[in-house]
Design a protein around this motif. Structure first.
Motif, short mmCIF file in Angstrom:
data_model
loop_
_atom_site.label_atom_id
_atom_site.label_comp_id
_atom_site.label_asym_id
_atom_site.label_seq_id
_atom_site.Cartn_x
_atom_site.Cartn_y
_atom_site.Cartn_z
N ALA A 19 -8.09 -20.65 28.44
CA ALA A 19 -7.91 -21.47 29.64
C ALA A 19 -7.89 -20.65 30.92
N LEU A 20 -7.78 -19.33 30.82
CA LEU A 20 -7.82 -18.48 32.01
C LEU A 20 -9.24 -18.27 32.52
N VAL A 21 -10.22 -18.57 31.69
CA VAL A 21 -11.62 -18.43 32.09
C VAL A 21 -11.92 -19.44 33.19
N PRO A 22 -12.60 -19.03 34.25
CA PRO A 22 -12.94 -19.99 35.30
C PRO A 22 -13.69 -21.20 34.75
N LEU A 23 -13.40 -22.36 35.31
CA LEU A 23 -13.94 -23.67 34.93
C LEU A 23 -13.40 -24.19 33.60
N LEU A 24 -12.48 -23.46 32.97
CA LEU A 24 -11.82 -23.97 31.77
C LEU A 24 -10.33 -24.18 32.02
N GLY A 25 -9.94 -24.18 33.27
CA GLY A 25 -8.54 -24.35 33.63
C GLY A 25 -7.98 -25.72 33.28
N TRP A 26 -8.84 -26.70 33.09
CA TRP A 26 -8.38 -28.03 32.70
C TRP A 26 -7.68 -27.99 31.34
N GLY A 27 -7.94 -26.96 30.56
CA GLY A 27 -7.27 -26.82 29.27
C GLY A 27 -5.77 -26.63 29.40
N ASN A 28 -5.32 -26.20 30.58
CA ASN A 28 -3.89 -26.03 30.81
C ASN A 28 -3.14 -27.36 30.81
N TRP A 29 -3.83 -28.45 31.14
CA TRP A 29 -3.19 -29.76 31.10
C TRP A 29 -2.79 -30.13 29.68
N PHE A 30 -3.53 -29.65 28.69
CA PHE A 30 -3.19 -29.89 27.30
C PHE A 30 -2.30 -28.78 26.75
N LEU A 31 -2.44 -27.60 27.31
CA LEU A 31 -1.72 -26.43 26.84
C LEU A 31 -0.23 -26.51 27.14
N ILE A 32 0.13 -26.97 28.31
CA ILE A 32 1.53 -27.00 28.71
C ILE A 32 2.36 -27.93 27.80
N PRO A 33 1.91 -29.16 27.52
CA PRO A 33 2.70 -29.98 26.57
C PRO A 33 2.71 -29.40 25.16
N PHE A 34 1.61 -28.77 24.74
CA PHE A 34 1.53 -28.14 23.43
C PHE A 34 2.57 -27.03 23.32
N ALA A 35 2.65 -26.18 24.33
CA ALA A 35 3.62 -25.08 24.32
C ALA A 35 5.05 -25.60 24.47
#
Length: 82
Positions: A19-35
């Motif tokens: 999710a740190l890769v540019p244009l893949l930051g939207w993955g953080n919206w799923f990552l935060i609840p997962f973590a």
């Protein structure tokens, strides 16, 4: 519970790197609840187990906490999208 939270934290860490890769930051919206769920599992593992067997649960809590913080910072830098 400790092993589950540790594995959950490792998976969240790998997902965070992607999710740190540019244009893949939207993955953080799923990552935060997962973590966050992984951190809850770790907290339950710390509360339930005896004092000498809490190491894995504590490591899982730390990993998931780092992922949550980095995800929030990444979303705030990217304006919540990128």
């Amino acid at each position: 519970m400790g092993l589950i939270s540790l594995i959950w934290g490792v998976v969240a860490m790998l997902w965070m790197v992607i999710a740190l890769v540019p244009l893949l930051g939207w993955g953080n919206w799923f990552l935060i609840p997962f973590a966050t769920l992984g951190a809850i599992i770790a907290a339950i593992g710390i509360a339930v187990t005896r004092s000498e067997n809490r190491g894995r649960a504590k490591a899982g809590l730390v990993l998931n906490g780092i992922v949550i913080i980095v995800g929030i910072v990444r979303l705030s830098l990217g304006g919540g999208i990128i």
